[in-house]
Scaffold this motif. Structure first.
Motif, short mmCIF file in Angstrom:
data_model
loop_
_atom_site.label_atom_id
_atom_site.label_comp_id
_atom_site.label_asym_id
_atom_site.label_seq_id
_atom_site.Cartn_x
_atom_site.Cartn_y
_atom_site.Cartn_z
N ALA A 83 0.83 -1.21 0.00
CA ALA A 83 0.00 0.00 0.00
C ALA A 83 0.86 1.26 0.00
CB ALA A 83 -0.92 -0.01 1.21
N GLY A 84 0.50 2.20 -0.85
CA GLY A 84 1.15 3.51 -0.91
C GLY A 84 2.40 3.56 -1.75
N LEU A 85 2.90 2.42 -2.20
CA LEU A 85 4.17 2.42 -2.92
C LEU A 85 4.01 2.92 -4.36
CD1 LEU A 85 5.78 -0.92 -1.65
CD2 LEU A 85 6.08 1.42 -0.77
N GLN A 86 2.92 2.57 -5.03
CA GLN A 86 2.73 3.06 -6.39
C GLN A 86 2.56 4.57 -6.40
OE1 GLN A 86 -0.94 2.69 -9.07
NE2 GLN A 86 0.39 1.03 -9.83
N LYS A 87 1.82 5.09 -5.46
CA LYS A 87 1.61 6.54 -5.40
C LYS A 87 2.93 7.26 -5.18
CE LYS A 87 -1.16 10.07 -3.04
NZ LYS A 87 -2.18 10.31 -1.98
N LYS A 88 3.83 6.66 -4.43
CA LYS A 88 5.10 7.29 -4.10
C LYS A 88 6.12 7.16 -5.21
CE LYS A 88 8.36 7.57 -0.21
NZ LYS A 88 8.65 7.05 1.16
N TYR A 89 6.14 6.00 -5.91
CA TYR A 89 7.21 5.72 -6.88
C TYR A 89 6.74 5.62 -8.32
CZ TYR A 89 9.89 4.84 -2.68
OH TYR A 89 10.51 4.99 -1.46
N GLY A 90 5.43 5.68 -8.53
CA GLY A 90 4.91 5.70 -9.90
C GLY A 90 4.66 4.32 -10.47
N VAL A 91 3.91 4.32 -11.58
CA VAL A 91 3.47 3.06 -12.17
C VAL A 91 4.58 2.34 -12.93
CG1 VAL A 91 1.07 3.80 -12.35
CG2 VAL A 91 2.64 4.27 -14.24
N ASP A 92 5.69 3.00 -13.19
CA ASP A 92 6.80 2.33 -13.86
C ASP A 92 7.58 1.44 -12.91
OD1 ASP A 92 6.23 3.46 -16.31
OD2 ASP A 92 7.57 5.18 -15.99
N ARG A 93 7.47 1.70 -11.62
CA ARG A 93 8.26 0.92 -10.65
C ARG A 93 7.41 0.08 -9.70
NH1 ARG A 93 12.57 3.96 -7.55
NH2 ARG A 93 13.34 1.81 -7.33
N VAL A 94 6.14 0.41 -9.59
CA VAL A 94 5.22 -0.39 -8.78
C VAL A 94 3.95 -0.55 -9.59
CG1 VAL A 94 4.00 -0.59 -6.58
CG2 VAL A 94 6.20 0.61 -6.66
N PHE A 95 3.67 -1.75 -10.08
CA PHE A 95 2.59 -1.88 -11.05
C PHE A 95 1.85 -3.20 -10.93
CE2 PHE A 95 6.69 -2.91 -12.94
CZ PHE A 95 6.49 -4.15 -13.51
N ASP A 96 0.65 -3.20 -11.50
CA ASP A 96 -0.22 -4.37 -11.50
C ASP A 96 0.07 -5.26 -12.70
OD1 ASP A 96 -1.77 -3.65 -9.18
OD2 ASP A 96 -2.74 -2.12 -10.42
N THR A 97 -0.31 -6.52 -12.56
CA THR A 97 -0.13 -7.48 -13.65
C THR A 97 -1.45 -8.20 -13.91
OG1 THR A 97 0.38 -9.39 -12.25
CG2 THR A 97 2.21 -7.92 -12.83
N PRO A 98 -1.57 -8.86 -15.05
CA PRO A 98 -2.71 -9.76 -15.26
C PRO A 98 -2.66 -10.93 -14.27
CG PRO A 98 -1.57 -9.31 -17.33
CD PRO A 98 -0.68 -8.80 -16.23
N ILE A 99 -3.76 -11.67 -14.19
CA ILE A 99 -3.79 -12.87 -13.37
C ILE A 99 -3.08 -13.97 -14.15
CG2 ILE A 99 -5.26 -14.53 -12.16
CD1 ILE A 99 -7.40 -12.35 -12.04
N ALA A 100 -1.77 -13.99 -14.04
CA ALA A 100 -0.95 -14.90 -14.85
C ALA A 100 0.38 -15.12 -14.15
CB ALA A 100 -0.73 -14.30 -16.24
N GLU A 101 0.39 -16.08 -13.23
CA GLU A 101 1.58 -16.29 -12.40
C GLU A 101 2.79 -16.73 -13.20
OE1 GLU A 101 -1.95 -16.23 -9.89
OE2 GLU A 101 -1.45 -17.46 -11.65
N ALA A 102 2.58 -17.50 -14.26
CA ALA A 102 3.71 -17.91 -15.09
C ALA A 102 4.35 -16.69 -15.75
CB ALA A 102 3.26 -18.91 -16.15
N ALA A 103 3.54 -15.74 -16.15
CA ALA A 103 4.07 -14.51 -16.75
C ALA A 103 4.78 -13.66 -15.69
CB ALA A 103 2.95 -13.71 -17.41
N ILE A 104 4.22 -13.62 -14.49
CA ILE A 104 4.83 -12.82 -13.42
C ILE A 104 6.24 -13.34 -13.11
CG2 ILE A 104 4.69 -12.24 -10.96
CD1 ILE A 104 1.61 -12.28 -11.31
N THR A 105 6.38 -14.65 -12.93
CA THR A 105 7.69 -15.20 -12.61
C THR A 105 8.62 -15.22 -13.83
OG1 THR A 105 6.77 -17.43 -12.95
CG2 THR A 105 6.86 -16.60 -10.69
N GLY A 106 8.06 -15.49 -14.99
CA GLY A 106 8.89 -15.49 -16.20
C GLY A 106 9.44 -14.12 -16.53
N ASN A 107 8.61 -13.10 -16.37
CA ASN A 107 9.08 -11.74 -16.63
C ASN A 107 10.15 -11.31 -15.64
OD1 ASN A 107 7.73 -10.26 -18.93
ND2 ASN A 107 5.93 -11.11 -17.94
N ALA A 108 10.09 -11.84 -14.41
CA ALA A 108 11.13 -11.52 -13.43
C ALA A 108 12.49 -11.97 -13.93
CB ALA A 108 10.81 -12.18 -12.09
N VAL A 109 12.53 -13.13 -14.60
CA VAL A 109 13.79 -13.62 -15.14
C VAL A 109 14.34 -12.64 -16.17
CG1 VAL A 109 14.87 -15.47 -16.47
CG2 VAL A 109 13.19 -16.03 -14.70
N GLY A 110 13.48 -12.22 -17.09
CA GLY A 110 13.92 -11.28 -18.12
C GLY A 110 14.35 -9.95 -17.54
#
Length: 325
Positions: free
Chosen positions: A42-69
């Motif tokens: 809570a409060g982190l997106q407002k403080k640091y912006g959507v480029d650094r704190v952001f939402d994702t689709p409901i897709a855990e494989a994409a969430i973890t896979g994108n972390a690798v990239g």
């Protein structure tokens, strides 16, 4: 020092590392605008912006896979999975890429990733929302697995996890997110990953627990106040790597060992710890090492979940059996 709960302590760690290191990004399902289902971010997106704190689709494989990239390209991603049982769709990326990258590059490169998620039961949630799956991740070479039990430890371990050059799985016991507060330094500090904590010294039996089970173990010890049993209580804090030295030195002193885990019994961390004690402190043992665990069933839904959980009375009874063997 501020007096905060475990949830707030993690939020502080994320906030301070976002401010300290421009390569840190925080993201996940509802982790941005809403601040996560439990409001840990809570409060982190407002403080640091959507480029650094952001939402994702409901897709855990994409969430973890994108972390690798992201990590390969110089970022330090902190990926939130909304619940413990939702790890499974992202498990392939965690195991086949995150955990193996250091080995795959023959030690030249690591992936500085934190995958964090709430774990365990106790909130009367639905199926797939109450799993204790530390075994499935602690078993994988190349992953560090952290499981704090206090606000102070949660903040210090999270900062260490973010700064680690290799992937860290950070399990947050949801049952105690808001249960109890503790003094936590407002500045950044670090707790080494792989170092257990002797919470209470004793001479008759060593008891090891982690996460929400630390609270239950402490309650059990209070139930034994009139039993003349001196308990040495250790908070494991890290599922992998295990702090072998602290555990073995304690068992050599007490001669007895009990491990408490919320996870189901079969093939759990308790079995690994008992094996460790048998291998390295066998000649010091006065009784067979044992464990108190969840049952080998799927975690029941709301009306039945408390029957599955380890209760202080079960722990206290087992402490007495082992101590008086």
């Amino acid at each position: 020092m501020a007096v905060v709960n475990l949830l707030t302590a993690i939020n502080q760690a994320l906030d301070q590392k976002l401010a300290d290191d421009p390569s840190v990004v925080v993201y996940g399902e509802d982790a941005g605008y809403e601040g996560g289902v439990f409001r840990v971010t809570a409060g982190l997106q407002k403080k640091y912006g959507v480029d650094r704190v952001f939402d994702t689709p409901i897709a855990e494989a994409a969430i973890t896979g994108n972390a690798v990239g992201m990590a390969i390209n110089g970022l330090r991603p902190i990926a939130e999975l909304q619940f413990d049982g939702f790890v499974f769709p992202g498990y392939t990326e965690i195991v086949t890429h995150m955990a193996r990258y250091r080995n795959r590059t023959r030690g030249k490169h690591g992936l500085p990733i934190v995958v964090r998620f709430p774990v365990g039961g106790g909130i009367r949630a639905l199926e797939h929302h109450s799993e204790s799956i530390e075994t499935l991740l602690g078993h994988i070479p190349g992953l560090k697995v952290v499981f704090p039990s206090t606000p102070y430890d949660a903040k210090g371990l999270m900062i260490s996890a973010i700064e680690d050059p290799d992937p860290v799985i950070f399990m947050e016991p949801k049952r105690i997110y808001r249960s109890g507060k503790q003094e936590v330094p407002e500045e950044m500090y670090r707790i080494p990953i792989g170092k257990a904590k002797v919470v209470q010294e004793g001479s008759d039996i060593t008891v090891v627990a982690w996460g929400a089970m630390m609270r239950e173990a402490e309650k059990a010890i209070k139930l034994l106040e009139n039993e003349n049993i001196s308990v040495e209580l250790i908070d494991l804090r890290t599922i992998n790597p295990i702090d072998e030295e602290t555990i073995i030195e304690s068992v050599k002193k007490t001669g007895r060992f009990l491990v408490v885990q919320e996870a189901v019994k079969t093939y759990g961390p308790g079995a690994e710890l008992i094996s460790l004690v048998n291998e390295k402190a066998f000649l010091y043992l006065e009784a067979a090492p044992t464990r108190v665990t969840g049952f080998d069933i799927t975690v029941p839904l709301a009306k039945g979940e408390m029957f599955h959980f380890v209760q202080p009375e079960r722990i206290a009874d087992q402490i007495k059996k082992v101590a008086r063997f």
